[in-house]
Write a protein that holds these residues in place. Structure first.
Motif, PDB file in Angstrom:
ATOM      1  N   LEU A 200       0.829  -1.212   0.000  1.00  0.00           N
ATOM      2  CA  LEU A 200       0.000   0.000   0.000  1.00  0.00           C
ATOM      3  C   LEU A 200       0.860   1.258   0.000  1.00  0.00           C
ATOM      4  N   ARG A 201       1.965   1.218   0.711  1.00  0.00           N
ATOM      5  CA  ARG A 201       2.867   2.372   0.704  1.00  0.00           C
ATOM      6  C   ARG A 201       3.507   2.553  -0.678  1.00  0.00           C
ATOM      7  N   GLU A 202       3.801   1.457  -1.350  1.00  0.00           N
ATOM      8  CA  GLU A 202       4.397   1.517  -2.695  1.00  0.00           C
ATOM      9  C   GLU A 202       3.445   2.167  -3.697  1.00  0.00           C
ATOM     10  N   ILE A 203       2.182   1.730  -3.712  1.00  0.00           N
ATOM     11  CA  ILE A 203       1.264   2.316  -4.696  1.00  0.00           C
ATOM     12  C   ILE A 203       0.933   3.764  -4.328  1.00  0.00           C
ATOM     13  N   TYR A 204       0.995   4.085  -3.041  1.00  0.00           N
ATOM     14  CA  TYR A 204       0.822   5.479  -2.608  1.00  0.00           C
ATOM     15  C   TYR A 204       1.927   6.347  -3.203  1.00  0.00           C
ATOM     16  N   GLN A 205       3.148   5.852  -3.169  1.00  0.00           N
ATOM     17  CA  GLN A 205       4.279   6.587  -3.729  1.00  0.00           C
ATOM     18  C   GLN A 205       4.118   6.798  -5.232  1.00  0.00           C
ATOM     19  N   SER A 206       3.393   5.898  -5.894  1.00  0.00           N
ATOM     20  CA  SER A 206       3.165   6.021  -7.337  1.00  0.00           C
ATOM     21  C   SER A 206       1.937   6.867  -7.665  1.00  0.00           C
ATOM     22  N   GLY A 207       1.262   7.365  -6.637  1.00  0.00           N
ATOM     23  CA  GLY A 207       0.151   8.289  -6.883  1.00  0.00           C
ATOM     24  C   GLY A 207      -1.204   7.865  -6.357  1.00  0.00           C
ATOM     25  N   ALA A 208      -1.344   6.626  -5.897  1.00  0.00           N
ATOM     26  CA  ALA A 208      -2.652   6.144  -5.435  1.00  0.00           C
ATOM     27  C   ALA A 208      -3.146   6.948  -4.226  1.00  0.00           C
ATOM     28  N   ARG A 209      -4.383   7.417  -4.313  1.00  0.00           N
ATOM     29  CA  ARG A 209      -4.990   8.153  -3.205  1.00  0.00           C
ATOM     30  C   ARG A 209      -6.368   7.622  -2.832  1.00  0.00           C
ATOM     31  N   LYS A 210      -7.020   6.887  -3.721  1.00  0.00           N
ATOM     32  CA  LYS A 210      -8.330   6.302  -3.447  1.00  0.00           C
ATOM     33  C   LYS A 210      -8.182   4.781  -3.523  1.00  0.00           C
ATOM     34  N   MET A 341     -20.655  -0.547  -3.613  1.00  0.00           N
ATOM     35  CA  MET A 341     -20.994   0.775  -4.152  1.00  0.00           C
ATOM     36  C   MET A 341     -21.873   1.568  -3.181  1.00  0.00           C
ATOM     37  N   ASN A 342     -22.716   0.870  -2.444  1.00  0.00           N
ATOM     38  CA  ASN A 342     -23.638   1.547  -1.520  1.00  0.00           C
ATOM     39  C   ASN A 342     -23.055   1.771  -0.141  1.00  0.00           C
ATOM     40  N   THR A 343     -21.882   1.201   0.123  1.00  0.00           N
ATOM     41  CA  THR A 343     -21.269   1.377   1.437  1.00  0.00           C
ATOM     42  C   THR A 343     -19.878   2.019   1.301  1.00  0.00           C
ATOM     43  N   THR A 344     -18.846   1.196   1.299  1.00  0.00           N
ATOM     44  CA  THR A 344     -17.482   1.730   1.359  1.00  0.00           C
ATOM     45  C   THR A 344     -17.079   2.578   0.163  1.00  0.00           C
ATOM     46  N   LEU A 345     -17.549   2.204  -1.048  1.00  0.00           N
ATOM     47  CA  LEU A 345     -17.132   2.943  -2.237  1.00  0.00           C
ATOM     48  C   LEU A 345     -17.979   4.185  -2.495  1.00  0.00           C
ATOM     49  N   ALA A 346     -19.040   4.366  -1.723  1.00  0.00           N
ATOM     50  CA  ALA A 346     -19.917   5.518  -1.925  1.00  0.00           C
ATOM     51  C   ALA A 346     -19.174   6.840  -1.747  1.00  0.00           C
ATOM     52  N   ILE A 347     -18.122   6.813  -0.936  1.00  0.00           N
ATOM     53  CA  ILE A 347     -17.335   8.019  -0.686  1.00  0.00           C
ATOM     54  C   ILE A 347     -16.635   8.522  -1.951  1.00  0.00           C
ATOM     55  N   PHE A 348     -16.446   7.628  -2.921  1.00  0.00           N
ATOM     56  CA  PHE A 348     -15.715   7.995  -4.143  1.00  0.00           C
ATOM     57  C   PHE A 348     -16.635   8.363  -5.298  1.00  0.00           C
ATOM     58  N   LYS A 349     -17.947   8.276  -5.093  1.00  0.00           N
ATOM     59  CA  LYS A 349     -18.882   8.585  -6.187  1.00  0.00           C
ATOM     60  C   LYS A 349     -18.849  10.073  -6.523  1.00  0.00           C
TER      61      LYS A 349
END
Length: 349
Positions: A200-210, A341-349
């Protein structure tokens, strides 16, 4: 042209710029195992494949793609729900290119896990190699979109990670003289959590934020585990407890990283409780069979043992929670995607 219209014309570029900045999810980027592999294993030398019928019989066009399912995976439905293409292409599929991958790409490999030793069991793509492919993709994306636009795409994309089941069922509890003899199960869970953190730290360094990290389902209730359970036919509660405890540790890791990594939002998707609810009350969800798979006898077959020659394969997979002895049906995948989509991913809609 009226002079009064000029200020609005001057604002148009600003509006377009703001629309770009606030773009929700331009792409879905996937890492994991057979729960999310859309066909990468078709292009490596492994027996962990499903690019033959009856796999894919309910997929678009009725063709097998390498998905361990009769149709689409949860990540395909999630992509569609975000207004992106209805299927996510496999990175190793030569029929796709960077133009396709810019809207969604899958690096997952059936049979893989957090632990490199897990991928060795069936000679599949280890997580470190999935990460290597991702970094290669980042370079291609920058060449295709330009540095600034590509950085924005990487920042705004949704990253989905679905791993862990194989680490226990294909590795820890299966390989003689392997991890099971090196670690207690609690130590092994911590070992995997350490790998997850580094990744997770590696993909964060490559730009991942969501980022979405999906937990393990109640793996003791998979048809294959039921048939080998100490209480024949019932769920293996030891395996379920291991999954539950591992998921709890994942959630602690996510809380920690959300507090330490600036600007990141990592969410945890709980498929454990959903599956447990469906398995305990299948009729409520419209299922008739929650204990066996649709393909062949549905008790132990998956991969090459699940083939079109079996006379036992069911006619209507929608009545089953599981497609083969290890993997959910398209209908169950759709239910999983809807809940996410209706729970955890709803924050990214």
């Amino acid at each position: 042209m009226s002079p009064n219209s000029l200020p609005w014309l001057l604002l148009v570029p600003l509006f377009l710029h703001l629309a770009e900045i606030t773009a929700k999810v331009p792409a879905i980027i996937i890492f994991g195992d057979s729960s999310v592999d859309t066909g990468n294993n078709n292009y490596i030398p492994t027996i962990a494949r499903s690019n033959f019928k009856p796999y894919g019989r309910d997929f678009i066009g009725g063709q097998p793609t390498g998905r361990f399912c009769n149709g689409r995976l949860a990540t395909d439905f999630i992509s569609e729900a975000f207004g992106l293409p209805p299927t996510v292409p496999a990175y190793l599929d030569p029929t796709y290119g960077i133009k396709d991958f810019a809207a969604g790409v899958c690096f997952a490999s059936a049979g893989s896990g957090y632990d490199n030793a897990t991928s060795d069991v069936l000679s599949v793509i280890p997580l470190w190699k999935e990460l290597e492919y991702f970094k290669e993709f980042c370079g291609k994306l920058k060449a295709y979109q330009g540095e600034a636009k590509a950085q924005q795409t990487l920042r705004e994309s949704l990253y989905i990670i679905s791993l862990g089941t194989n680490d226990f069922l294909e590795n820890y509890y299966t390989v003689p003289g392997g991890r099971g003899s090196q670690y207690t199960v609690e130590e092994y869970q911590d070992f995997l959590i350490g790998i997850a953190e580094g990744f997770l730290r590696e993909i964060y360094q490559s730009g991942a934020r969501k980022v979405d990290v999906t937990g393990i389902l109640p793996m003791g209730c998979l048809p294959l585990e039921r048939v080998t359970s100490p209480t024949m036919g019932a769920c293996n509660e030891l395996y379920n407890k291991v999954a539950w405890n591992f998921n709890s540790k994942l959630q602690c890791l996510i809380k920690k990283l959300n507090g330490e990594l600036h600007g990141v939002t990592i969410v945890y998707s709980d498929v454990y409780q959903l599956f447990l609810d469906v398995l305990q009350k299948p009729l409520t969800y419209g299922f008739e069979d929650a204990a066996s798979g649709c393909c062949a006898t549905g008790i132990f077959e998956m991969g090459y043992m699940c083939n079109k020659k079996s006379p036992f394969t069911c006619q209507d997979a929608n009545k089953f929670v599981f497609w083969d002895a290890f993997h959910p049906t398209e209908r169950m995948n759709h239910i999983v995607a809807d809940q996410m989509m209706n729970t955890t991913l709803a924050i990214f809609k």
